[in-house]
Design a protein around this motif. Sequence first.
Motif, PDB file in Angstrom:
ATOM      1  N   THR A 177       0.831  -1.208   0.000  1.00 46.21           N
ATOM      2  CA  THR A 177       0.000   0.000   0.000  1.00 46.21           C
ATOM      3  C   THR A 177       0.862   1.253   0.000  1.00 46.21           C
ATOM      4  O   THR A 177       0.656   2.169  -0.808  1.00 46.21           O
ATOM      5  CB  THR A 177      -0.920  -0.001   1.232  1.00 46.21           C
ATOM      6  OG1 THR A 177      -1.726  -1.173   1.227  1.00 46.21           O
ATOM      7  CG2 THR A 177      -1.814   1.239   1.236  1.00 46.21           C
ATOM      8  N   VAL A 178       1.825   1.308   0.894  1.00 54.90           N
ATOM      9  CA  VAL A 178       2.675   2.483   1.035  1.00 54.90           C
ATOM     10  C   VAL A 178       3.481   2.731  -0.237  1.00 54.90           C
ATOM     11  O   VAL A 178       3.542   3.857  -0.748  1.00 54.90           O
ATOM     12  CB  VAL A 178       3.599   2.310   2.254  1.00 54.90           C
ATOM     13  CG1 VAL A 178       4.698   3.371   2.263  1.00 54.90           C
ATOM     14  CG2 VAL A 178       2.796   2.369   3.552  1.00 54.90           C
ATOM     15  N   THR A 179       4.106   1.682  -0.765  1.00 50.49           N
ATOM     16  CA  THR A 179       4.961   1.838  -1.944  1.00 50.49           C
ATOM     17  C   THR A 179       4.146   2.164  -3.179  1.00 50.49           C
ATOM     18  O   THR A 179       4.545   3.007  -3.993  1.00 50.49           O
ATOM     19  CB  THR A 179       5.793   0.554  -2.163  1.00 50.49           C
ATOM     20  OG1 THR A 179       6.486   0.233  -0.949  1.00 50.49           O
ATOM     21  CG2 THR A 179       6.814   0.752  -3.267  1.00 50.49           C
ATOM     22  N   ASP A 180       3.013   1.517  -3.354  1.00 53.60           N
ATOM     23  CA  ASP A 180       2.155   1.804  -4.513  1.00 53.60           C
ATOM     24  C   ASP A 180       1.723   3.266  -4.536  1.00 53.60           C
ATOM     25  O   ASP A 180       1.528   3.852  -5.606  1.00 53.60           O
ATOM     26  CB  ASP A 180       0.916   0.913  -4.507  1.00 53.60           C
ATOM     27  CG  ASP A 180       1.199  -0.511  -4.974  1.00 53.60           C
ATOM     28  OD1 ASP A 180       2.320  -0.764  -5.475  1.00 53.60           O
ATOM     29  OD2 ASP A 180       0.296  -1.368  -4.855  1.00 53.60           O
ATOM     30  N   LYS A 181       1.572   3.865  -3.358  1.00 54.98           N
ATOM     31  CA  LYS A 181       1.147   5.264  -3.267  1.00 54.98           C
ATOM     32  C   LYS A 181       2.332   6.226  -3.315  1.00 54.98           C
ATOM     33  O   LYS A 181       2.157   7.434  -3.192  1.00 54.98           O
ATOM     34  CB  LYS A 181       0.324   5.484  -1.997  1.00 54.98           C
ATOM     35  CG  LYS A 181      -1.022   4.755  -2.009  1.00 54.98           C
ATOM     36  CD  LYS A 181      -1.775   4.978  -0.706  1.00 54.98           C
ATOM     37  CE  LYS A 181      -3.124   4.272  -0.721  1.00 54.98           C
ATOM     38  NZ  LYS A 181      -4.062   4.879  -1.692  1.00 54.98           N
ATOM     39  N   GLY A 182       3.531   5.691  -3.495  1.00 54.33           N
ATOM     40  CA  GLY A 182       4.710   6.533  -3.653  1.00 54.33           C
ATOM     41  C   GLY A 182       5.323   7.038  -2.372  1.00 54.33           C
ATOM     42  O   GLY A 182       6.085   8.015  -2.386  1.00 54.33           O
TER      43      GLY A 182
END
Length: 313
Positions: A298-303
């Motif tokens: 979640t965190v990485t997908d949202k940058g």
Amino acid sequence: MQLVRQKGNTAQYGHRSAVRPRGRYGVAVAALLVAALGTGCGAADRAAPAKTKAGEAGPGAAGALANSAEQLKAAQQARVAAAKKWGLLKTPLMAPAAPKTKPEITTREGFEVEDQDELPPVFTTVPTEDKVVFLTIDDGAEKDPEFVRMMQELKIPYTAFLSDYLVRDNYPYFKGMQDAGVTLNNHTLNHRYMPALSYEQQREEICGQQDTIQKQFGKRPTLFRPPYGNYNQDTLRAAKSCGIKAVPLWNAEAFVNRMDYREWDRDLHPGDIILTHFRGREDWKGTMPDMIRHVMKTVTDKGYAVARLEDYL
């Protein structure tokens, strides 16, 4: 006189603080490499470069820069390998360097109690323009060695808030965590509902855990999180008397299969604090490593990158 903040163990929706800085995104690996080459941030770079007769930097500077680049390259390769090993679909983003000037922390609007200006601030988000979030883990029920190894190998920072009645059966587990750089903070002795207690009872819960953490781990915490996110004026008064400087709550909560959000837009924002728990299959449909895989996706997908909370406080 006593204002109770009842948030529950699951983040609820609420209005966003009036001031939420936006702006600069997290630093990509390539940008970090360029920065390192431009500023020289390795141990070798701190040595004065060799000088030529003309007063210009000699071969020592070039060697130091090359060494710094190699170190960054090796570190990134290790992160990629660790991400694959632990089943992450994407390599976690690297957080920027800690801010030289830490942001001013104030109580979030709507979370105040009487005489709040004299008490530790209560907040759910750190004011920053960096595209970072902060991972915090509560209580201490699950003691999964695979989780500790995973976080060390991925180099994901997190902050723990411990309740003694859950951790006292295995202090060495959390001591190993501390030795790896994790800050151990106060979540009371017995995880009681604080607003139902008298001032003296609350002080026993908070100061007692301060004493326990200092005795077992050698350092007295400065951060406190009330159980369930519930507090009143007496809670904050007691916390201050025990040496607490700030009361971080949370803006999102992580589970093995979902994220819950406090804000109306059901999204992450720069500086948001994420709550999760030391839990395993007895409470979740998965393990702590499963939870980390989901939250990092979640965190990485949202940058976003996960940064160290203490670097900003």
